[in-house]
Design a protein around this motif. Structure first.
Motif, mmCIF file in Angstrom:
data_model
loop_
_atom_site.group_PDB
_atom_site.id
_atom_site.type_symbol
_atom_site.label_atom_id
_atom_site.label_comp_id
_atom_site.label_asym_id
_atom_site.label_seq_id
_atom_site.Cartn_x
_atom_site.Cartn_y
_atom_site.Cartn_z
ATOM 1 N N SER A 198 0.825 -1.203 0.000
ATOM 2 C CA SER A 198 0.000 0.000 0.000
ATOM 3 C C SER A 198 0.862 1.257 0.000
ATOM 4 C CB SER A 198 -0.930 -0.011 1.223
ATOM 5 O OG SER A 198 -1.700 1.163 1.279
ATOM 6 N N SER A 234 0.933 3.999 -2.996
ATOM 7 C CA SER A 234 0.605 5.396 -2.688
ATOM 8 C C SER A 234 1.718 6.321 -3.154
ATOM 9 C CB SER A 234 0.384 5.565 -1.177
ATOM 10 O OG SER A 234 -0.759 4.831 -0.748
ATOM 11 N N ARG A 277 1.401 9.407 -5.764
ATOM 12 C CA ARG A 277 1.748 10.785 -5.359
ATOM 13 C C ARG A 277 2.790 11.395 -6.288
ATOM 14 N NH1 ARG A 277 1.638 8.618 -0.121
ATOM 15 N NH2 ARG A 277 3.919 8.527 -0.060
#
Length: 352
Positions: free
Chosen positions: A37, A41, A45
């Protein structure tokens, strides 16, 4: 952000570059969910996009799969393609779509080109009885999942077949009509040369036999053995069959079509013959495409769990591409369900 590197992603996620590489290349079996995860992420980003050419040099393949369907002119294949693409993209894979028109030579050339371009896995949807035309490419290393088909003698051992239980599905459709009181039924398919069509025809016959009806109770449209079945003109085939059957001397009171597009054509042919579907004649399709519920009348049909089947197809293909060939050479069948709508009703009462 332009020029983002794998090392920047690793720093952002607080992991090693090899961990990011493992995720990008599908090696996540031993990765903790929390780690995965964080990396995903960080990729989002930073807007990181992996270099496909470099990825192919490292792994010998790119994060892409091929899908070969008969023709997206049949909405069933468009729906399946959409679901397969969605599950593939969720796992970082892209998909190339090819239309084969059930031509073995065209399928062979597509398989060879996809493999030659570094694509390691293909979902093949023609349901042809033999896979000999793609066997050399499979033996060279191409991962293959055959969709809407059961395993056949002579298949390459590494192939997994995925679909619904077509025999059961067509039995459900035929038994529904028998329970309504129909005793003179027609089966409309065109050529019965593919595995799925042969299985559906078998289900139709099995239901009639189980009901104790004579073989003459089930009419196979006279064009079934001579007219090619092409997904581009399936509806027109159903239309022609309905006109011929319903304007004949001993018309059926119910027609079972090989799929929904064929059934929609049957409905049009019945209307041209001056009959009202759902009153004068009943019609059942197969697939439950999006048009089935919007047809006039709404079409009784056999639903295939397309989204679930697409997820299974991708999962099995991903395992084969990753070198896990421990569960190959067999069939995975999902259960179909009957969806009853207004295109079926008891047969009209005989004139008194």
């Amino acid at each position: 952000m332009a020029g983002v590197t794998i090392y920047q992603v690793a720093r952002e996620a607080g992991v090693s570059p090899s961990t990011v590489s493992n995720l990008l290349n599908g090696r996540t079996g031993k990765m903790q969910p929390e780690t995965r995860s964080r990396v995903e992420s960080a990729i989002r980003r930073l807007g990181y996009r992996p270099n496909r050419a470099a990825q192919q040099l490292r792994t010998g393949r790119i994060q892409m799969l091929g899908l070969i369907v008969p023709s997206v002119a049949n909405p069933f294949w468009g729906t399946f393609a959409r679901h397969l693409e969605a599950v593939a993209m969720a796992e970082g894979f892209y998909m190339l779509l090819c239309n084969s028109e059930r031509d073995p030579d065209r399928e062979r050339r597509y398989a060879e080109e996809l493999w030659g371009d570094g694509i390691g896995g293909v979902v093949l949807c023609s349901s042809l009885p033999s896979l000999d035309h793609v066997k050399p490419t499979v033996e060279a290393g191409l991962g293959l999942v055959a969709f809407d088909r059961t395993a056949q003698p002579g298949d390459p051992y590494s192939v997994v077949n995925i679909g619904t239980d077509n025999v059961l599905g067509m039995r459900l459709a035929t038994e529904h009509l028998l329970e309504l009181g129909h005793t003179r039924l027609a089966f409309v398919s065109g050529s019965i040369g593919s595995v799925n069509r042969a299985e559906r025809y078998s289900g139709f016959r099995q239901a009639l036999e189980a009901a104790g009806l004579p073989r003459s109770a089930g009419i196979v449209w006279s064009g079934a053995d001579t007219v090619d079945f092409d997904d581009r003109d399936t509806a027109e085939l159903g239309r022609a069959a309905a006109r011929e059957l319903l304007l004949g001397p001993h018309p059926p009171t119910a027609i079972v079509a090989i799929n929904d597009m064929c059934a929609i054509g049957v409905v049009a042919g019945a209307r041209e013959a001056g009959l009202v579907v759902g009153r004068d004649v009943s019609v059942v399709g197969y697939d439950d495409i999006i048009l089935a519920s919007m047809a006039m009348p709404a079409l009784t049909t056999v639903r295939q769990p397309v989204e679930e089947m697409a997820a299974t197809a991708f999962a099995r293909l991903r395992k084969i591409m990753d070198g896990d060939r421990g569960e190959t050479g067999h069939s995975i069948l999902h259960r179909p369900t009957l969806v009853v709508r207004s295109s079926t009703a008891p047969p009209p009462a005989a004139p008194g």
